[in-house]
Design a protein around this motif. Structure first.
Motif, PDB file in Angstrom:
ATOM      1  N   GLY A   1       0.856  -1.241  -0.083  1.00 40.17           N
ATOM      2  CA  GLY A   1       0.119  -0.043  -0.033  1.00 40.17           C
ATOM      3  C   GLY A   1       0.553   1.221  -0.118  1.00 40.17           C
TER       4      GLY A   1
ATOM      5  N   LEU B   1      -4.554  -1.690  -3.734  1.00 42.05           N
ATOM      6  CA  LEU B   1      -5.214  -2.520  -2.832  1.00 42.05           C
ATOM      7  C   LEU B   1      -5.007  -4.172  -2.965  1.00 42.05           C
ATOM      8  CD1 LEU B   1      -8.814  -0.998  -2.887  1.00 42.05           C
ATOM      9  CD2 LEU B   1      -7.154  -0.713  -1.302  1.00 42.05           C
TER      10      LEU B   1
ATOM     11  N   ARG C   1      -3.980  -6.592  -0.180  1.00 43.57           N
ATOM     12  CA  ARG C   1      -4.639  -7.815   0.086  1.00 43.57           C
ATOM     13  C   ARG C   1      -3.819  -8.964   0.208  1.00 43.57           C
ATOM     14  NH1 ARG C   1      -7.715  -7.003  -3.901  1.00 43.57           N
ATOM     15  NH2 ARG C   1      -9.579  -6.256  -2.705  1.00 43.57           N
TER      16      ARG C   1
ATOM     17  N   ILE D   1      -4.754   2.066   1.626  1.00 40.51           N
ATOM     18  CA  ILE D   1      -5.898   1.411   2.119  1.00 40.51           C
ATOM     19  C   ILE D   1      -7.045   2.435   1.863  1.00 40.51           C
ATOM     20  CG2 ILE D   1      -5.679   2.169   4.439  1.00 40.51           C
ATOM     21  CD1 ILE D   1      -7.057  -1.346   3.108  1.00 40.51           C
TER      22      ILE D   1
ATOM     23  N   ASP E   1      -9.728   2.283  -0.723  1.00 45.00           N
ATOM     24  CA  ASP E   1     -10.842   1.529  -0.405  1.00 45.00           C
ATOM     25  C   ASP E   1     -11.911   2.347   0.266  1.00 45.00           C
ATOM     26  OD1 ASP E   1     -12.218  -0.938  -1.205  1.00 45.00           O
ATOM     27  OD2 ASP E   1     -11.739  -1.873   0.564  1.00 45.00           O
TER      28      ASP E   1
ATOM     29  N   LEU F   1     -11.839  -4.519   2.259  1.00 47.39           N
ATOM     30  CA  LEU F   1     -10.726  -4.500   2.663  1.00 47.39           C
ATOM     31  C   LEU F   1     -10.451  -3.647   3.785  1.00 47.39           C
ATOM     32  CD1 LEU F   1      -7.765  -5.794   2.327  1.00 47.39           C
ATOM     33  CD2 LEU F   1      -7.551  -4.190   0.327  1.00 47.39           C
ATOM     34  N   ALA F   2     -10.791  -2.277   3.519  1.00 51.00           N
ATOM     35  CA  ALA F   2     -10.609  -1.197   4.489  1.00 51.00           C
ATOM     36  C   ALA F   2     -11.230  -1.582   5.675  1.00 51.00           C
ATOM     37  CB  ALA F   2     -11.060  -0.001   3.919  1.00 51.00           C
TER      38      ALA F   2
END
Length: 368
Positions: A212, A217, A221, A238, A241, A259-260
């Motif tokens: 990041g 992303l 991930r 991040i 997201d 994800l966030a």
């Protein structure tokens, strides 16, 4: 808020340098004193851009302020070149710890890649041993209570990560506290090093992963899924997201991506480095000034933000200075700065009892 030539300032009448701090993202080869570079280079007949320490410091700052991580990383060719002997590594590590102590750091994790320090015949073990000796010498010489652990790092664009992971595990009771991968991020997902991360997971050895920063992303991930990362090295992107759906006065309404939300809800620490993030273009999507950095947005949304220097020499900075810049930019008070240190203490690669002791020391230091 005036910041003096050493990066210190007063906030609510308190010297920020005097406050107890935790440093989680600090590169050994990014914090070599310019004068030390000159002297070590002279010993091995290595040409340097300037034999004047102030001019050399300015050279690093200029070359690092490119807006590109790839260009930023080129300045490490010089620092790593003078860190190819046991004596050179030992000296750099000792001075590094002394500089941490002078910055008010009471616990630090120093990351470095042993595979980059073998050009003059050292083995991986000899390199780690030299750094550990320097760390212990620095702890003894600091005159303050400070503890520093090694984050053994593999380079993500090479193929030695499994070997370096084995090295890290072998040194876990002798100074190594965690593992990292670093280097060019874009195009080199953590998934490339899945075998190393599988080994580390099987050994219950903690990992932090650069993600990041120069990539988005997908990198984050992969750090979480393939790397089982307990912290994100930088992780600033991040914020890609997050979608600001509306704003009413000072109230901002944000929609989280999956994800966030995972990173926020799991309290996965973000090792944010404000000045470095500006220099490398990590926040280019939001702007080019510190006020554009999504640090405050992430903080207000409840992410476990921590403050770090990344590379003291390249960014001409200190942890004290980074805190001062954030306080000046976003209006933070001592309670905010304490929160950042508590987040870092909670994310430190230490047993829970030692993290609790660290949290107590921070609380006592800020209360004074």
């Amino acid at each position: 808020m005036p910041i003096d030539q050493h990066g210190d300032s007063l906030l609510q009448g308190v010297s920020l340098r005097s406050l107890p701090k935790v440093s989680l993202h600090d590169h050994l080869d990014g914090g070599v004193r310019p004068q030390t570079i000159i002297e070590l280079a002279d010993e091995i007949d290595l040409e340097v851009p300037s034999a004047d320490s102030d001019e050399l410091a300015d050279w690093f700052a200029e070359k690092s302020d490119s807006g590109s991580l790839v260009e930023y990383l080129k300045t490490f060719d010089l620092t790593t070149a003078v860190m190819q002997t046991a004596d050179g590594l030992r000296r750099v590590a000792r001075e590094f710890v002394e500089d941490l102590a002078a910055d008010g750091v009471i616990y630090g994790e120093v990351r470095w890649a042993p595979e980059q320090h073998l050009a003059r015949g050292l083995s991986l073990d000899e390199a780690v041993e030299a750094v550990q000796e320097g760390i212990e010498e620095g702890e003894d010489a600091a005159g303050t209570d400070i503890r520093v652990g090694q984050l053994i790092t593999a380079m993500r664009h090479t193929d030695r990560s499994l070997e370096i992971a084995e090295l890290a595990v072998d040194w876990r009771e002798r100074g190594a506290v965690g593992f990292d991968i670093a280097g060019p991020e874009d195009g080199f997902l953590p998934a490339r090093h899945r075998a190393a991360f599988d080994l580390l997971a099987a050994e219950f050895f903690p990992t932090t992963v650069h993600a990041g920063e120069a990539a988005g992303l997908d990198s984050i991930r992969s750090a979480l899924i393939d790397g089982r990362a307990l912290r994100l090295g930088h992780g600033v992107r991040i914020a890609e997201d997050l979608e600001i759906v509306s704003q009413e006065g000072e109230d901002v309404f944000v929609q989280f991506g999956d994800l966030a939300r995972w990173v926020r809800d799991r309290e996965i620490p973000l090792e944010l480095s404000p000045s470095s993030n500006l220099q490398t273009g990590a926040i280019a999507a939001w702007g080019t000034e510190l006020v554009d950095h999504p640090f405050d947005l992430l903080y207000q949304l409840g992410f476990a933000v921590t403050v770090n220097v990344d590379n003291r020499t390249m960014s001409a900075t200190s942890l004290t200075r980074e805190l001062a810049l954030l306080a000046e930019t976003f209006g933070y008070d001592l309670d905010d700065l304490q929160t950042f240190q508590l987040n870092a203490a909670a994310g430190a690669f230490l047993p829970v009892e030692e993290r609790e002791e660290l949290i107590e020391l921070i609380a006592e230091g800020f209360a004074r």
